[in-house]
Design a protein around this motif. Sequence first.
Motif, PDB file in Angstrom:
ATOM      1  N   MET A  90       0.847  -1.170   0.000  1.00 52.13           N
ATOM      2  CA  MET A  90       0.000   0.000   0.000  1.00 52.13           C
ATOM      3  C   MET A  90       0.896   1.238   0.000  1.00 52.13           C
ATOM      4  SD  MET A  90      -2.594   1.283   3.042  1.00 52.13           S
ATOM      5  CE  MET A  90      -3.891   0.147   2.678  1.00 52.13           C
ATOM      6  N   ARG A  91       0.593   2.147  -0.872  1.00 54.09           N
ATOM      7  CA  ARG A  91       1.334   3.418  -0.915  1.00 54.09           C
ATOM      8  C   ARG A  91       0.832   4.345   0.188  1.00 54.09           C
ATOM      9  NH1 ARG A  91       3.528   4.714  -6.409  1.00 54.09           N
ATOM     10  NH2 ARG A  91       3.331   2.770  -7.557  1.00 54.09           N
ATOM     11  N   LEU A  92       1.676   5.259   0.570  1.00 54.35           N
ATOM     12  CA  LEU A  92       1.283   6.204   1.620  1.00 54.35           C
ATOM     13  C   LEU A  92       0.082   7.045   1.192  1.00 54.35           C
ATOM     14  CD1 LEU A  92       4.662   7.429   3.124  1.00 54.35           C
ATOM     15  CD2 LEU A  92       2.906   6.053   4.225  1.00 54.35           C
ATOM     16  N   THR A  93      -0.001   7.392  -0.079  1.00 54.77           N
ATOM     17  CA  THR A  93      -1.156   8.183  -0.540  1.00 54.77           C
ATOM     18  C   THR A  93      -2.457   7.411  -0.342  1.00 54.77           C
ATOM     19  OG1 THR A  93      -0.752   7.429  -2.807  1.00 54.77           O
ATOM     20  CG2 THR A  93       0.114   9.600  -2.202  1.00 54.77           C
ATOM     21  N   PHE A 123      -2.861   5.000   1.916  1.00 56.21           N
ATOM     22  CA  PHE A 123      -3.037   4.929   3.364  1.00 56.21           C
ATOM     23  C   PHE A 123      -3.738   6.185   3.883  1.00 56.21           C
ATOM     24  CE2 PHE A 123      -1.589   6.218   7.543  1.00 56.21           C
ATOM     25  CZ  PHE A 123      -1.975   5.133   8.313  1.00 56.21           C
ATOM     26  N   TRP A 124      -3.234   7.362   3.492  1.00 53.61           N
ATOM     27  CA  TRP A 124      -3.819   8.611   3.989  1.00 53.61           C
ATOM     28  C   TRP A 124      -5.219   8.833   3.448  1.00 53.61           C
ATOM     29  CZ3 TRP A 124      -2.377  10.260   8.333  1.00 53.61           C
ATOM     30  CH2 TRP A 124      -1.059  10.106   8.749  1.00 53.61           C
ATOM     31  N   ALA A 125      -5.490   8.382   2.241  1.00 56.58           N
ATOM     32  CA  ALA A 125      -6.847   8.485   1.701  1.00 56.58           C
ATOM     33  C   ALA A 125      -7.809   7.637   2.531  1.00 56.58           C
ATOM     34  CB  ALA A 125      -6.859   8.048   0.239  1.00 56.58           C
ATOM     35  N   LYS A 126      -7.376   6.437   2.922  1.00 57.21           N
ATOM     36  CA  LYS A 126      -8.213   5.578   3.761  1.00 57.21           C
ATOM     37  C   LYS A 126      -8.420   6.200   5.140  1.00 57.21           C
ATOM     38  CE  LYS A 126      -7.230   1.107   1.642  1.00 57.21           C
ATOM     39  NZ  LYS A 126      -8.575   0.582   1.478  1.00 57.21           N
ATOM     40  N   ASP A 139       5.532  -0.848   7.377  1.00 54.33           N
ATOM     41  CA  ASP A 139       4.768  -0.901   6.136  1.00 54.33           C
ATOM     42  C   ASP A 139       3.409  -0.237   6.342  1.00 54.33           C
ATOM     43  OD1 ASP A 139       4.279  -2.037   3.401  1.00 54.33           O
ATOM     44  OD2 ASP A 139       2.702  -3.080   4.525  1.00 54.33           O
ATOM     45  N   ALA A 140       3.013   0.612   5.411  1.00 55.78           N
ATOM     46  CA  ALA A 140       1.746   1.336   5.527  1.00 55.78           C
ATOM     47  C   ALA A 140       0.563   0.384   5.638  1.00 55.78           C
ATOM     48  CB  ALA A 140       1.560   2.274   4.341  1.00 55.78           C
ATOM     49  N   LYS A 141       0.611  -0.748   4.949  1.00 56.57           N
ATOM     50  CA  LYS A 141      -0.481  -1.718   5.016  1.00 56.57           C
ATOM     51  C   LYS A 141      -0.581  -2.318   6.413  1.00 56.57           C
ATOM     52  CE  LYS A 141      -2.617  -5.319   2.322  1.00 56.57           C
ATOM     53  NZ  LYS A 141      -2.558  -6.064   1.061  1.00 56.57           N
ATOM     54  N   ALA A 142       0.548  -2.600   7.034  1.00 57.88           N
ATOM     55  CA  ALA A 142       0.552  -3.139   8.398  1.00 57.88           C
ATOM     56  C   ALA A 142       0.015  -2.102   9.384  1.00 57.88           C
ATOM     57  CB  ALA A 142       1.956  -3.577   8.798  1.00 57.88           C
ATOM     58  N   VAL A 143       0.353  -0.854   9.170  1.00 61.39           N
ATOM     59  CA  VAL A 143      -0.148   0.222  10.037  1.00 61.39           C
ATOM     60  C   VAL A 143      -1.664   0.349   9.865  1.00 61.39           C
ATOM     61  CG1 VAL A 143      -0.043   2.696  10.531  1.00 61.39           C
ATOM     62  CG2 VAL A 143       2.065   1.432  10.036  1.00 61.39           C
ATOM     63  N   GLU A 174      -7.813  -1.968  15.827  1.00 62.92           N
ATOM     64  CA  GLU A 174      -8.078  -1.159  17.021  1.00 62.92           C
ATOM     65  C   GLU A 174      -9.490  -0.573  17.023  1.00 62.92           C
ATOM     66  OE1 GLU A 174      -6.417   1.195  20.481  1.00 62.92           O
ATOM     67  OE2 GLU A 174      -5.456  -0.370  19.320  1.00 62.92           O
ATOM     68  N   PHE A 175      -9.977  -0.198  15.840  1.00 65.05           N
ATOM     69  CA  PHE A 175     -11.258   0.493  15.761  1.00 65.05           C
ATOM     70  C   PHE A 175     -12.370  -0.326  15.121  1.00 65.05           C
ATOM     71  CE2 PHE A 175      -8.375   3.852  16.669  1.00 65.05           C
ATOM     72  CZ  PHE A 175      -9.114   4.649  17.532  1.00 65.05           C
ATOM     73  N   GLY A 176     -12.110  -1.618  14.907  1.00 62.86           N
ATOM     74  CA  GLY A 176     -13.161  -2.477  14.378  1.00 62.86           C
ATOM     75  C   GLY A 176     -13.672  -2.061  13.008  1.00 62.86           C
ATOM     76  N   VAL A 177     -12.779  -1.621  12.150  1.00 59.67           N
ATOM     77  CA  VAL A 177     -13.164  -1.221  10.807  1.00 59.67           C
ATOM     78  C   VAL A 177     -13.676  -2.453  10.057  1.00 59.67           C
ATOM     79  CG1 VAL A 177     -12.320  -0.268   8.617  1.00 59.67           C
ATOM     80  CG2 VAL A 177     -11.501   0.678  10.777  1.00 59.67           C
ATOM     81  N   PRO A 178     -14.862  -2.354   9.459  1.00 60.77           N
ATOM     82  CA  PRO A 178     -15.421  -3.505   8.741  1.00 60.77           C
ATOM     83  C   PRO A 178     -14.509  -3.964   7.591  1.00 60.77           C
ATOM     84  CG  PRO A 178     -17.058  -1.740   8.950  1.00 60.77           C
ATOM     85  CD  PRO A 178     -15.741  -1.185   9.408  1.00 60.77           C
ATOM     86  N   ALA A 179     -14.562  -5.242   7.295  1.00 54.35           N
ATOM     87  CA  ALA A 179     -13.701  -5.835   6.270  1.00 54.35           C
ATOM     88  C   ALA A 179     -13.844  -5.127   4.932  1.00 54.35           C
ATOM     89  CB  ALA A 179     -14.025  -7.313   6.129  1.00 54.35           C
ATOM     90  N   ARG A 180     -15.025  -4.684   4.574  1.00 57.88           N
ATOM     91  CA  ARG A 180     -15.234  -4.034   3.282  1.00 57.88           C
ATOM     92  C   ARG A 180     -14.504  -2.686   3.170  1.00 57.88           C
ATOM     93  NH1 ARG A 180     -19.630  -3.031   6.292  1.00 57.88           N
ATOM     94  NH2 ARG A 180     -20.452  -0.915   6.339  1.00 57.88           N
ATOM     95  N   GLU A 181     -14.129  -2.106   4.299  1.00 54.61           N
ATOM     96  CA  GLU A 181     -13.424  -0.821   4.299  1.00 54.61           C
ATOM     97  C   GLU A 181     -11.919  -0.973   4.494  1.00 54.61           C
ATOM     98  OE1 GLU A 181     -15.184   2.044   6.930  1.00 54.61           O
ATOM     99  OE2 GLU A 181     -17.181   1.249   6.519  1.00 54.61           O
ATOM    100  N   ARG A 182     -11.474  -2.195   4.662  1.00 53.74           N
ATOM    101  CA  ARG A 182     -10.049  -2.419   4.873  1.00 53.74           C
ATOM    102  C   ARG A 182      -9.376  -2.414   3.572  1.00 53.74           C
ATOM    103  NH1 ARG A 182      -8.878  -5.926  10.071  1.00 53.74           N
ATOM    104  NH2 ARG A 182     -10.531  -5.124  11.352  1.00 53.74           N
TER     105      ARG A 182
END
Length: 64
Positions: free
Chosen positions: A1-4, A6-9, A45-49, A56-64
Amino acid sequence: MRLTEFWAKMDTRFGSAYAESFARDHVLAGLGGATVEAALARGDDAKAVWRAVCDEFGVPARER
């Protein structure tokens, strides 16, 4: 995952203003007690972060 991507997510999930504050101030156990900013700065790694944020916040699988 690119940082861009990551920050968009982060912006989509938390809003652009809160995403920055969260990344700077919130310590995550899944990152070994580091903040998002610290984890990225040390070279995690941005994907690991993103996965740690999701766990931590229970983000649904569809938003991961």
